[in-house]
Each structure stands twice: as structure tokens, then as C-alpha cells.
Design a protein around this motif. Sequence first.
Motif, PDB file in Angstrom:
ATOM      1  N   GLY A 135       5.406   8.488   7.152  1.00  0.00           N
ATOM      2  CA  GLY A 135       6.502   7.527   7.171  1.00  0.00           C
ATOM      3  C   GLY A 135       6.682   6.952   5.774  1.00  0.00           C
ATOM      4  N   TRP A 136       7.943   6.607   5.437  1.00  0.00           N
ATOM      5  CA  TRP A 136       8.263   6.054   4.120  1.00  0.00           C
ATOM      6  C   TRP A 136       8.409   4.537   4.216  1.00  0.00           C
ATOM      7  N   TYR A 137       7.634   3.801   3.437  1.00  0.00           N
ATOM      8  CA  TYR A 137       7.779   2.339   3.327  1.00  0.00           C
ATOM      9  C   TYR A 137       8.413   2.016   1.969  1.00  0.00           C
ATOM     10  N   ARG A 138       9.390   1.127   1.989  1.00  0.00           N
ATOM     11  CA  ARG A 138       9.959   0.611   0.738  1.00  0.00           C
ATOM     12  C   ARG A 138       9.713  -0.894   0.693  1.00  0.00           C
ATOM     13  N   ILE A 139       9.079  -1.345  -0.394  1.00  0.00           N
ATOM     14  CA  ILE A 139       8.714  -2.751  -0.539  1.00  0.00           C
ATOM     15  C   ILE A 139       9.309  -3.256  -1.853  1.00  0.00           C
ATOM     16  N   ARG A 140      10.233  -4.173  -1.756  1.00  0.00           N
ATOM     17  CA  ARG A 140      10.861  -4.744  -2.946  1.00  0.00           C
ATOM     18  C   ARG A 140      10.196  -6.076  -3.259  1.00  0.00           C
ATOM     19  N   LEU A 141       9.505  -6.088  -4.391  1.00  0.00           N
ATOM     20  CA  LEU A 141       8.792  -7.282  -4.834  1.00  0.00           C
ATOM     21  C   LEU A 141       9.710  -8.094  -5.743  1.00  0.00           C
ATOM     22  N   LYS A 142       9.963  -9.332  -5.365  1.00  0.00           N
ATOM     23  CA  LYS A 142      10.907 -10.156  -6.134  1.00  0.00           C
ATOM     24  C   LYS A 142      10.301 -10.628  -7.444  1.00  0.00           C
ATOM     25  N   SER A 143       9.048 -11.081  -7.392  1.00  0.00           N
ATOM     26  CA  SER A 143       8.426 -11.594  -8.620  1.00  0.00           C
ATOM     27  C   SER A 143       6.933 -11.291  -8.606  1.00  0.00           C
ATOM     28  N   PRO A 144       6.581 -10.017  -8.769  1.00  0.00           N
ATOM     29  CA  PRO A 144       5.162  -9.675  -8.781  1.00  0.00           C
ATOM     30  C   PRO A 144       4.497 -10.163 -10.047  1.00  0.00           C
ATOM     31  N   PRO A 145       3.168 -10.271 -10.039  1.00  0.00           N
ATOM     32  CA  PRO A 145       2.475 -10.664 -11.271  1.00  0.00           C
ATOM     33  C   PRO A 145       2.723  -9.616 -12.350  1.00  0.00           C
ATOM     34  N   SER A 146       2.960 -10.070 -13.574  1.00  0.00           N
ATOM     35  CA  SER A 146       3.249  -9.145 -14.670  1.00  0.00           C
ATOM     36  C   SER A 146       1.956  -8.648 -15.300  1.00  0.00           C
ATOM     37  N   GLY A 147       2.064  -7.488 -15.954  1.00  0.00           N
ATOM     38  CA  GLY A 147       0.903  -6.895 -16.596  1.00  0.00           C
ATOM     39  C   GLY A 147       0.172  -5.963 -15.639  1.00  0.00           C
ATOM     40  N   LYS A 148      -1.008  -5.529 -16.073  1.00  0.00           N
ATOM     41  CA  LYS A 148      -1.809  -4.616 -15.261  1.00  0.00           C
ATOM     42  C   LYS A 148      -2.547  -5.407 -14.191  1.00  0.00           C
ATOM     43  N   VAL A 149      -2.446  -4.965 -12.938  1.00  0.00           N
ATOM     44  CA  VAL A 149      -3.067  -5.678 -11.822  1.00  0.00           C
ATOM     45  C   VAL A 149      -3.904  -4.713 -10.994  1.00  0.00           C
ATOM     46  N   ARG A 150      -4.816  -5.278 -10.232  1.00  0.00           N
ATOM     47  CA  ARG A 150      -5.584  -4.512  -9.239  1.00  0.00           C
ATOM     48  C   ARG A 150      -5.003  -4.809  -7.865  1.00  0.00           C
ATOM     49  N   LEU A 151      -4.583  -3.768  -7.169  1.00  0.00           N
ATOM     50  CA  LEU A 151      -4.050  -3.934  -5.825  1.00  0.00           C
ATOM     51  C   LEU A 151      -4.971  -3.230  -4.833  1.00  0.00           C
ATOM     52  N   ALA A 152      -5.273  -3.904  -3.748  1.00  0.00           N
ATOM     53  CA  ALA A 152      -6.091  -3.336  -2.678  1.00  0.00           C
ATOM     54  C   ALA A 152      -5.273  -3.313  -1.395  1.00  0.00           C
ATOM     55  N   PHE A 153      -5.489  -2.268  -0.617  1.00  0.00           N
ATOM     56  CA  PHE A 153      -4.726  -2.058   0.619  1.00  0.00           C
ATOM     57  C   PHE A 153      -5.710  -1.912   1.783  1.00  0.00           C
ATOM     58  N   PRO A 154      -6.330  -3.000   2.216  1.00  0.00           N
ATOM     59  CA  PRO A 154      -7.341  -2.890   3.277  1.00  0.00           C
ATOM     60  C   PRO A 154      -6.755  -2.540   4.633  1.00  0.00           C
ATOM     61  N   SER A 155      -5.446  -2.756   4.823  1.00  0.00           N
ATOM     62  CA  SER A 155      -4.809  -2.475   6.114  1.00  0.00           C
ATOM     63  C   SER A 155      -3.904  -1.262   5.974  1.00  0.00           C
ATOM     64  N   ALA A 156      -4.489  -0.151   5.585  1.00  0.00           N
ATOM     65  CA  ALA A 156      -3.724   1.085   5.398  1.00  0.00           C
ATOM     66  C   ALA A 156      -4.564   2.264   5.861  1.00  0.00           C
ATOM     67  N   GLY A 157      -3.913   3.266   6.409  1.00  0.00           N
ATOM     68  CA  GLY A 157      -4.595   4.486   6.817  1.00  0.00           C
ATOM     69  C   GLY A 157      -3.589   5.609   6.992  1.00  0.00           C
ATOM     70  N   ASP A 158      -3.886   6.794   6.526  1.00  0.00           N
ATOM     71  CA  ASP A 158      -5.124   7.169   5.882  1.00  0.00           C
ATOM     72  C   ASP A 158      -4.937   7.250   4.364  1.00  0.00           C
ATOM     73  N   ARG A 159      -3.710   7.649   3.960  1.00  0.00           N
ATOM     74  CA  ARG A 159      -3.421   7.821   2.538  1.00  0.00           C
ATOM     75  C   ARG A 159      -2.019   7.299   2.251  1.00  0.00           C
ATOM     76  N   LEU A 160      -1.867   6.678   1.102  1.00  0.00           N
ATOM     77  CA  LEU A 160      -0.567   6.203   0.640  1.00  0.00           C
ATOM     78  C   LEU A 160      -0.260   6.868  -0.694  1.00  0.00           C
ATOM     79  N   LEU A 161       0.830   7.613  -0.752  1.00  0.00           N
ATOM     80  CA  LEU A 161       1.330   8.136  -2.022  1.00  0.00           C
ATOM     81  C   LEU A 161       2.300   7.098  -2.567  1.00  0.00           C
ATOM     82  N   VAL A 162       1.935   6.445  -3.666  1.00  0.00           N
ATOM     83  CA  VAL A 162       2.647   5.261  -4.147  1.00  0.00           C
ATOM     84  C   VAL A 162       3.552   5.624  -5.324  1.00  0.00           C
ATOM     85  N   TYR A 163       4.783   5.073  -5.265  1.00  0.00           N
ATOM     86  CA  TYR A 163       5.758   5.246  -6.349  1.00  0.00           C
ATOM     87  C   TYR A 163       6.237   3.868  -6.791  1.00  0.00           C
TER      88      TYR A 163
END
Length: 941
Positions: free
Chosen positions: A595-623
Motif C-alpha cells: 500500500g502507498w502512504y503519502r504524508i505531507r509534513l507542514k513543518s518538519p525539523p530542519s537538517g539531518k534527523v533520526r526517524l524511527a518507525f516502531p509501528s510499521a511492518g514489514d518494510r517501508l520503501l521511503v521517498y
Amino acid sequence: MASVTYDGRSFMLDGRRIWLVSGAINYARTPRDLWAQRIHAAKRAGLNTVETPVVWARHEPRPGQFDFKGDNDLRHFIQLIAQAGLWCILRPGPYIGAAWDFGGLPPWLTSVKAIRLRVSNGPFLEACSRYLTAVSEQVRDLQATGPKGGPLLLIQNESQWTCGDDPQGQAYLGEINRYLRESGLGVPTINGNNLWQGVEGEIDCWTGSGDMLSTLRQLATVRPEQPRLVIEQIVGAPSTWGTPAAPPTGAAEVERRLAEVLAAGGQFNIAPFHGGTSFGFSGGRLPEHESGFVTASHDHGAPLSEAGLPAPSLPAVRRLCTFASRFARVLSNLDPAYRPVVIAPADPAPEDDARPRAKRESAAPGPTVIHTSGSQGGVAFIFNPAAEAERPKGAPADHVTLLLPDGTPLPVDITGQAVTWCLFDALIGARARLDYCNLSPFAAVGRTLILFGPPGADGRLSVNGSPLAIPVPAEGKPPATLEHESLTLIIATADHLETIQAADDAVYLGASDLTASGQPIAAGIRTCTRIDAEGKTTHVPVVHPPPHKRAEGRLALSEWAAAPMGDYCDGTSPRFASIDGPADLASLGSPYGYGWYRIRLKSPPSGKVRLAFPSAGDRLLVYLDGEPAGVIGRGPGAEGELHPTFAKGPRTLVMLADNLGRLSGGNSLGESKGLFGPFYEVKALRPGKPILKTGEPVPILSFRSPIWEVNPGDLTLHDRITWTLAHRRKTPVLLTIGPSPVRALLMLNGKPFAILERHTTERHVLLPDQLKAGVNLIQAALFPEAASADLKDVLHTLGATTTLDECTADLASKAEWAFAKWEPPRAAAFARGKGAGRAISGCPSWWSATFPPADRSRPLFFDAAGLSKGQLYLNGRHICRYFVATADGKPVPPQTLYYLPAPWVSDEADNQVLIFDEHGAGPARTRLVYDAPRGLAPEDR
């Protein structure tokens, strides 16, 4: 009507003893048009019974909507078993395991309010009752006890319900048993719970692979009134993505294990006899395995390969199974109380042996003799471990000498034979009694008896008190035929048996097989020798195997056409529709696949960040804004977290969520898939190294029941692996723990909150209302089996693999969410042109090509060389998942060849191949290959 009963020796139909020699064929892993061929192959391998599981998810894809047509026609499968003259063991579940997605349960169960799986739970039992009634309506008149005497002999209740919680087990399994009875299924019920649980009146069966002589002797002691049946005599394990395929169990080892069952007076079901293919999205995930997602090939090293070809173990299986089914009268009348003291077969030197290691390893155990006896004769099984070792040229023959009851020595040549079986005091035909024989019986048809032994062996036997010495033909010589005491004897080697076929009314010499109608099959000759049940010899014409239509080993694929999914990756596809927030794939109408999820972030933190996805299974191909940003989740090529760089301003994340297969068993059955909860920006916490602390033991089942392989009263150990966490902010904490070598209860401040499974990584979010504003203790209270482990090693392992992170921001809560179903594009979306078949960098793509009519008499495979991971379709049918490389091209074992079933291949018109590749890898190097014996890797061909 007939009745099926049993005692401590065997099953009985109207008092006539039945000896089951069974093999598993999962009809859901084999196309309908191949069912008859696979069943016929089982019969020709000496089996008299076929066992098959029923996949609930296949038959009730939506609540109350049942499908028993086409490839789901269970009734037709059982009727084919009847036409072949075989018995049937049916496993309707409701849970079957079998490395199937969700253990065969339908995914819609997880959305039923207040449901709990595999327990006495109202919503679950209500669904089970409806399903089992539907199954019964298909098969109840096919029971052996029915008015027409059908093939259905036994019904299995559930599978591997291995918890010692008796009230829970009796309540649940008792209800399932009641549903089976009330729906009209009256043949005996069996279970496969290895004595953990059973309902009154059920037959307790066993699941396993090794040490069966010891196990079944113990089973005879605790269940003396029941026949001993190994309902899953395992011959191999499922292959999983990212793990090299284990070599198949050797033919000698398979033969030895099956013979141990017979030597213990037991019956067996080879699991599997034919493994088949996990078509479509049906493959599951093995519990207690870090990745554990099973491959499309479900071959398992079975005697009959995925493509229906003989595997290396088939000749040995055929020898033993033909003997067991043809001499059922002897085996079914063995005395279960006669269990002489013996040396265990292939018993290795004990670990405390004082000899140097090299000498212990070089000293192979000697032969072992297991004698069984009953009212219709006896059998001596001779196990020869030396047969599995390489034999030097010119080495002397291996012999043992049996001492008969009257003191007569009987030398037996066991050279090269892992198991030899010698028959005593058995009636052959109507008037001949075989007093003794030092060759192994293969089959008896009327007054014709087939015996085999090592080439050149000195054969000795006695019939009706008349002894006879006859040598086994030397290598290169034909089988010998002679008359003795009203018997026609055929003396052969094991190799000769490949061209000796025993039918119900005759024996055929020179035939490689028999057709379903009983005609001999052979290549290169016009006639073969037929010896009927009375010993009369004639020459009869043979049927020739169908000629190959094509001589080449491959078919040419046309130019490839591509349909990239770029508008999905950048989120501009009109297929996206708004959703309220995170949701699992099943609730969004996508219970399988992607399934395809589209998430539009209005004001995410800028710069390099660490993101964790504890509520995901099994694999997310992220764009990120249309560009590949990584793969998150489990399996080869996936990472545990994402490290994107956000510029200032709104950003669009698109994620292709991949359901790679639900757990097929274990304590976490029914997990969610997709992106079903918050994802966080995280920052590492430093709790320090874990230490061992003592604590009050916790009753494990007080946390939850059932927990598999746990008994009431089982307590955690005093030892607890402990992390101290000082956390004063009101933010969640992400615990990532494992893989662990042991099981444990995870505890927070003295309260259990989860089970830590073996060999898997667990992720748990500890919410602010669970944490204290100060010092918190996170502990792993070890299960009792950890008492035998080295706790220092466990401490070191968990210390090295466990992390704690503060969830500083929930990026999901203020985002705009949309979802699009994953589906093939329209034909107009495909384009051909220069460079067709080359990779489309980082963009999931569909590819289409055709190939000409094919020779359907030869197994055909698709070689996925050059692709990455995705899905394969043939002529509109979803063949399977494929996974041959990660996004960066790193090879992923073990499977590169994918079986294309002959009934789904056209031999009259062009065939269409459709591919979805997750990473846009190009199919320019793919090819079609004939005759690969097992669909794993090119080097296996």
C-alpha cells in the motif's frame, strides 16, 4: 455404515486393520490441474494416504463469503484421492501453521472487535463454527464412515497447541472438536500437539524429525490404547529470504528416520511429500527468526520436488513406503508391548567419552538391530550408519549375523544400505509362509514377491520350511526371477527397483512408472515383462513418455515494456485519497501485498534527523520529495531507522509499505502491517550497560495465556537482566531489544508488558503514563529454559543489541495523510523504447513481456537474474514474490528460479509475463529455463 476404530496397534475400518503410510500434499500450493498427477506420484511412491491442510483464508476471503471453486475445490481434491485408491487425512484447522501467512487464518479476523485468536473467545469461536460448518458441507459424505465409503479417514483438530494451560486448552479445543462433530464429521479426530493438550477421545499424534524410535516408545507407554502416528514426519525446513538454503536431508537419513518410526510400531505422514509453491502473497513468516519470511518455493527438500520431479530421496522413500504399505498386515498386527532393549540407531559417542576428539569422530557407530513382532509376522530393521560414509574402493562388504529363535545364524549383507529390513513368519499370497529372509522385501502381489539387496549379496530365505540360497545379481546384470514353493521370486538390487513397478494385480519389469490407469511407462523399448498375481509371465506394450516439443533449454522473451510508478513516489498520483492518520493495510482494504502512504509534513525539523518507525511492518520503501530515502523494517537491505535531511518548509514523504508475510505461528500471531502508528524523531538515551539483578519469580501465564511451551506454575528465573533509565521528561521512550538467545517477560518497574521472543528484534514504545518521573527499571525476566544458558553470554548479547531512544517529536500527528492501493497499471501505461529492460533508478516499476507457446511437458522456470525484489505474474495469475537482490544490488539468497506451473502456461498462444520490481531493477538479464530440478539457484540445476 462403516465405522473407524483403533487400538494400540493400528486403525481399523469395520474391524479390518489399516496401516497408514502417508505424505502431505497441500492442494493450495499446487494448481488444480496438477492435483491428480501429484496424488498419482504419491501412490507410485508407495503411499496409501494423502494428508492435506485446509487454508481458511483461501475459502473465506471475506466474512461469510465462501469459495470452494477452481483451485479452492477441496471436494474435488479429496475425490481425486479416492479415485487413486488412497485414504485422506484432513487438517481443517482452523489454524494450520504450515509456514502460511497468518497460519492460514483470514486477515479480516484481526478487525473483529474484542477477538482473541486460538482461545475460547466468543467472536473467534463464532467465526470458527461458521467456517468448519462450510468445510463439512463439502466433505462430510466423503468420510470412510459415509454411505458410499469415502477416503476421508481422520480429521485433525487445530495444530501445535503447545501450552499447558488445561482449562484454556480444553475450553478452546473442546469447542473446535464439538463443531467438527456437530457439523457431521464423525471419523476419529487426531491432534498434533506433542502431548501438550488433547481433548477426550482424540488420538495424540507427534510432530518431529529425529529420535523417533525413543519418542514413539515413550508414546506407547503413556498412550497404550492409541496407535502411534507421527502426523508430521519432517523431512526439511522452509527456506527464508536472505538465508542460504540448507542442503536437503540426505536420502539415507530420510530412510533411516522413517524406518525408526516403523521399528517403533508407528505410522507416519511425510511432511511434506510434495511441498509446492507459496503462490501470490500466501507465504508467511516463521516465528523465532529475525527475518523468517519464507521463500516462494516451498520445496522443503521433499521427495517430490516443487515441479513434480523425483528428488534424490524419492527412491529411498519409495523402497521403504512400498514395503510398509504392501506388508500392512504384518505391521498393523505388531505387538505394541514388545519393545526389546536395543542400542539406539546411529547413537553417537557420548560427550563425556574420554577418547581424543579425533578418535571419537572417526569411530562411526556400528549397526543396530531393532526387532518387532506380532501375530502376522515380524520384522528386523538393521540400521547401518556406515552406509552414509564414503566407501573406499575394494572395501569388504558390511555384514551382520542375526540369530534366529532356533539358533540358526542368518548372515545379512548391509553394504551401502542405510536400512535393511528382514521379514519373518509372514504369509505371502494364500499358501506360502516366508519363514525368514536376509534380503529386504519391496512388495508382494499375490504369489509374486520382490526382494532386494546389495549387488552380489548372498541371499538366503526359507518358504514353508524349504530353504533357498540365491545370489543378488551383480552390478549391470538384470533382476533374477525364479519359482520356489509356489512363489514367484524377483531378486533385485535397489537400483533395479527404479524399473520394477508393483500394481495391485501385477508386477512390471522394465517399466519406469505406471499411468493412472495402470499402463506401464518406459522409454526406448516397446514392451516390458508383466508377472501377474498368479506368477504368469507375459510381454505387454508400454506407453512412451511424451516427446519434448523443443530441444532448446530456454525460451526467448520479447522486448520489455515499462510502466514506472513515479507519480506514486512523488505523491502526485490522483489515486491517493485522504485518510485520518496512520492505519494498518488490512483496515485500508489491502490485507495482502503493498500500500502507498503519502504524508505531507507542514513543518518538519530542519537538517539531518533520526526517524524511527516502531509501528510499521514489514518494510517501508521511503521517498522524500520523490527521491529514494531508504528502506525501513525487516529483512535483507532494510535498516532500523531513517536518517533524512529536511530542508526548511513543507516536505512530502511517500512510503510503499510491504507486507512480506504475517507470522505463521508463535505468540505474536495477527500482527498489523503497513504504517499503523506514530513515527518519531528520536535521540539516543544512555542507560548504561545492563546488569543481572534478582527479583521475585513471576508466574508466566499470569501475564497472558496461552504462551506456547509454557505450563501452569512455570515461573521466571530469579535472575533479571536490568537496565536503569533516568527519564524526567514527559516523552515516550523507544526500546529496541534483541535478537535474544532466550525468552523472557519484559518488565517495566516490576510489571510485565511484553514477551521477548527468541531470535527476533522487538520494538516497544514506553509511553509517559507508563514511565515514572525519575528512575525506571526495564528488565528481562528470563523463562525457565534459560537456566541452562550461560547468563553472562545472554547479558553480553542483550547488552550489545539493545538501545533506548527518547521520542522527541511525533511527526505523524500533525501531518496530512493519504493512501493509495497498490495495483497493476492499465495496459496503456506500458511503453517500449530504446533501452527497454534497463533499470529505472530507484523508482518502483512494472514490466511486461511475452514469450511464445511453450512445451508444457517440461517444467519451466523464470530466472530473475538482474532484478531486485517484487512480484511475478504469468498470464494474469499471481505466481509469487521474488527477492534476489537488495536496492543496492547485493545478492539475496536462496532463490533465483521461480516455477511457472504448466497448466498456467499456454502451448498454443503467446504468454505474458508481468513483473513489479520495487527498486526499478531492469529485467534485461531475466530468462526462461526448462528442467531445473529445484527452483532455488542456478548452481542447483
